[in-house]
Design a protein around this motif. Structure first.
Motif, PDB file in Angstrom:
ATOM      1  N   PHE A   1       0.834  -1.094   0.021  1.00 22.57           N
ATOM      2  CA  PHE A   1      -0.111  -0.111   0.020  1.00 22.57           C
ATOM      3  C   PHE A   1       0.924   1.312  -0.017  1.00 22.57           C
ATOM      4  O   PHE A   1       1.890   1.415   0.649  1.00 22.57           O
ATOM      5  N   PRO A   2       0.764   2.227  -0.843  1.00 17.98           N
ATOM      6  CA  PRO A   2       1.346   3.413  -1.096  1.00 17.98           C
ATOM      7  C   PRO A   2       1.502   4.411   0.057  1.00 17.98           C
ATOM      8  O   PRO A   2       2.531   5.229   0.388  1.00 17.98           O
ATOM      9  N   LEU A   3       0.329   4.305   0.849  1.00 20.17           N
ATOM     10  CA  LEU A   3       0.163   5.185   2.032  1.00 20.17           C
ATOM     11  C   LEU A   3      -0.152   4.223   3.338  1.00 20.17           C
ATOM     12  O   LEU A   3      -1.164   4.349   3.840  1.00 20.17           O
ATOM     13  N   PRO A   4       0.657   3.650   3.856  1.00 20.85           N
ATOM     14  CA  PRO A   4       0.429   2.720   4.878  1.00 20.85           C
ATOM     15  C   PRO A   4       0.241   3.669   6.293  1.00 20.85           C
ATOM     16  O   PRO A   4      -0.479   3.224   7.075  1.00 20.85           O
ATOM     17  N   GLN A   5       0.667   4.883   6.248  1.00 19.10           N
ATOM     18  CA  GLN A   5       0.659   5.745   7.266  1.00 19.10           C
ATOM     19  C   GLN A   5      -0.983   6.463   7.381  1.00 19.10           C
ATOM     20  O   GLN A   5      -1.374   6.596   8.676  1.00 19.10           O
ATOM     21  N   PHE A   6      -1.534   6.222   6.273  1.00 18.14           N
ATOM     22  CA  PHE A   6      -3.078   6.848   6.244  1.00 18.14           C
ATOM     23  C   PHE A   6      -3.743   5.354   7.060  1.00 18.14           C
ATOM     24  O   PHE A   6      -4.692   5.859   7.512  1.00 18.14           O
ATOM     25  N   TYR A   7      -3.346   4.103   6.369  1.00 16.18           N
ATOM     26  CA  TYR A   7      -3.978   3.157   7.217  1.00 16.18           C
ATOM     27  C   TYR A   7      -3.827   3.054   8.642  1.00 16.18           C
ATOM     28  O   TYR A   7      -4.649   2.684   9.305  1.00 16.18           O
ATOM     29  N   LEU A   8      -2.487   3.413   9.188  1.00 18.34           N
ATOM     30  CA  LEU A   8      -2.346   3.479  10.554  1.00 18.34           C
ATOM     31  C   LEU A   8      -3.206   4.483  11.197  1.00 18.34           C
ATOM     32  O   LEU A   8      -3.573   4.548  12.304  1.00 18.34           O
ATOM     33  N   GLY A   9      -3.514   5.556  10.255  1.00 19.85           N
ATOM     34  CA  GLY A   9      -4.587   6.441  10.779  1.00 19.85           C
ATOM     35  C   GLY A   9      -5.877   6.150  11.090  1.00 19.85           C
ATOM     36  O   GLY A   9      -6.368   6.461  12.226  1.00 19.85           O
ATOM     37  N   LEU A  10      -6.292   5.334  10.402  1.00 19.13           N
ATOM     38  CA  LEU A  10      -7.682   4.591  10.423  1.00 19.13           C
ATOM     39  C   LEU A  10      -7.497   3.766  11.862  1.00 19.13           C
ATOM     40  O   LEU A  10      -8.413   3.703  12.486  1.00 19.13           O
ATOM     41  N   ALA A  11      -6.576   2.939  11.951  1.00 16.82           N
ATOM     42  CA  ALA A  11      -6.200   2.071  13.032  1.00 16.82           C
ATOM     43  C   ALA A  11      -6.208   2.880  14.449  1.00 16.82           C
ATOM     44  O   ALA A  11      -6.796   2.535  15.537  1.00 16.82           O
ATOM     45  N   PHE A  12      -5.290   3.907  14.377  1.00 15.43           N
ATOM     46  CA  PHE A  12      -5.022   4.828  15.570  1.00 15.43           C
ATOM     47  C   PHE A  12      -6.147   5.357  16.094  1.00 15.43           C
ATOM     48  O   PHE A  12      -6.180   6.021  17.239  1.00 15.43           O
ATOM     49  N   SER A  13      -7.214   5.728  15.050  1.00  9.99           N
ATOM     50  CA  SER A  13      -8.424   6.857  15.431  1.00  9.99           C
ATOM     51  C   SER A  13      -9.672   5.741  15.871  1.00  9.99           C
ATOM     52  O   SER A  13     -10.466   6.322  16.206  1.00  9.99           O
ATOM     53  N   PHE A  14      -9.401   4.612  15.848  1.00  6.75           N
ATOM     54  CA  PHE A  14     -10.815   3.808  16.078  1.00  6.75           C
ATOM     55  C   PHE A  14     -11.145   3.698  17.877  1.00  6.75           C
ATOM     56  O   PHE A  14     -12.266   3.441  17.915  1.00  6.75           O
ATOM     57  N   GLY A  15     -10.169   4.421  18.735  1.00  5.86           N
ATOM     58  CA  GLY A  15     -10.601   4.731  19.820  1.00  5.86           C
ATOM     59  C   GLY A  15     -11.708   5.399  20.006  1.00  5.86           C
ATOM     60  O   GLY A  15     -12.266   5.550  21.053  1.00  5.86           O
ATOM     61  N   ILE A  16     -11.564   6.620  19.076  1.00  2.90           N
ATOM     62  CA  ILE A  16     -12.765   7.824  18.884  1.00  2.90           C
ATOM     63  C   ILE A  16     -14.015   7.095  18.911  1.00  2.90           C
ATOM     64  O   ILE A  16     -15.018   7.252  19.893  1.00  2.90           O
ATOM     65  N   PRO A  17     -14.435   6.290  17.925  1.00  7.30           N
ATOM     66  CA  PRO A  17     -15.883   5.847  17.618  1.00  7.30           C
ATOM     67  C   PRO A  17     -16.232   4.793  18.910  1.00  7.30           C
ATOM     68  O   PRO A  17     -17.246   4.763  19.494  1.00  7.30           O
ATOM     69  N   MET A  18     -15.195   4.007  19.339  1.00  6.73           N
ATOM     70  CA  MET A  18     -15.595   3.109  20.493  1.00  6.73           C
ATOM     71  C   MET A  18     -15.912   3.974  21.800  1.00  6.73           C
ATOM     72  O   MET A  18     -16.654   3.394  22.545  1.00  6.73           O
TER      73      MET A  18
END
Length: 296
Positions: free
Chosen positions: A146-163
């Motif tokens: 994936f050319p933007l793995p840091q974007f994927y990390l952003g999705l992972a790092f942010s999931f505490g918010i909806p939780m």
């Protein structure tokens, strides 16, 4: 206290425990903090003030455990590459101090302990934890294609918010997803800076990162993500009818981002790493702004 505990254990246990703690990055709390600040933002906003302390405790401990699990599986995924990177060539896999099975069992144990933190929470939070777990455990492997793995990390790092919203309100309103998007943009920004410090090594070993994808526009792309973060956080402020401390915090964020821009233009890899670390200030300043808003 930690030294006392280590002294009471057999030497072989001390060695394995030290390796496992290194795999978990227990000595480097920056990752936990960058996960924790937005989770706390969400908890306080969702509760419209002070959230129930059992929920705060569950998310705080769970965040540490899942960040630790993410670090272990990241090292497992990068076990054939870390030895070729200056900053990571002393990690346990690169140094030959840990076996693959040990890392996988440690990951499973940490995930199990994190799951126990969900027990006092509602069913919706349990369900939200499933995509959070998937994102956390698959992120390290996206660096292969994936050319933007840091974007994927952003999705992972942010999931505490909806939780967090799910735990407090038993629902996830659209405003929670605005905060989620803001944090994903911020994560993409600071982790691109992190990737800039490894850019030369990553090019040699064939790892995909946003710093490589953005190329000579990496600084501009980082600042664009920072700007999107502030814009979305301003939208969150309007929605929550934020008082002046929150807006003062965002002004500080803008000033700090300008300082990061000036530092990034120097192009020094160790300066990039220090710039990455400084994002902790943005996290706690926004949290203080939210606290002050609800305390006014």
């Amino acid at each position: 206290m930690m030294q006392t505990i280590f002294a009471a254990l057999p030497p072989v246990w001390v060695d394995r425990l030290s390796v496992y703690l290194q795999l978990m990055r227990a000595d480097k709390p920056i990752g936990t903090l960058l996960l924790l600040w937005p989770t706390w933002w969400a908890l306080w906003i969702a509760a419209d003030g002070l959230p129930p302390w059992p929920i705060v405790a569950a998310f705080t401990v769970g965040t540490f455990l899942m960040r630790s699990a993410g670090c272990v599986i990241n090292d497992f995924a990068d076990r054939h590459f870390d030895g070729a990177v200056t900053r990571t060539n002393q990690r346990p896999f690169a140094a030959g101090r840990v076996k693959e099975k040990e890392a996988l069992w440690l990951t499973a144990l940490l995930c199990l302990l994190a799951a126990l933190c969900l027990l006092p929470l509602n069913r919706l939070t349990w369900l939200m934890s499933l995509p959070a777990l998937f994102l956390a455990l698959t992120y390290p492997f996206t660096k292969r294609f994936f050319p933007l793995p840091q974007f994927y990390l952003g999705l992972a790092f942010s999931f505490g918010i909806p939780m967090a919203f799910a735990a407090v309100q038993n629902q996830v309103p659209w405003q929670a997803w605005v905060l989620y998007a803001a944090n994903a943009a911020w994560t993409l920004a600071y982790d691109t800076v992190y990737a800039m410090s490894d850019k030369e090594d990553d090019l040699k070993i064939g790892i995909r990162t946003s710093a490589i994808t953005f190329g000579r526009h990496d600084v501009a792309a980082t600042m664009l993500c920072h700007g999107l973060f502030v814009l979305l956080m301003a939208g969150v402020g309007v929605w929550m009818e934020a008082l002046w401390p929150y807006w003062l915090a965002l002004l500080y964020v803008l000033w700090h981002q300008w300082g990061q821009y000036r530092e990034m233009r120097r192009g020094d890899r160790w300066q990039h790493f220090r710039t990455f670390l400084s994002n902790n200030r943005i996290g706690w300043v926004v949290f203080v702004g939210i606290l002050a808003h609800y305390s006014a």
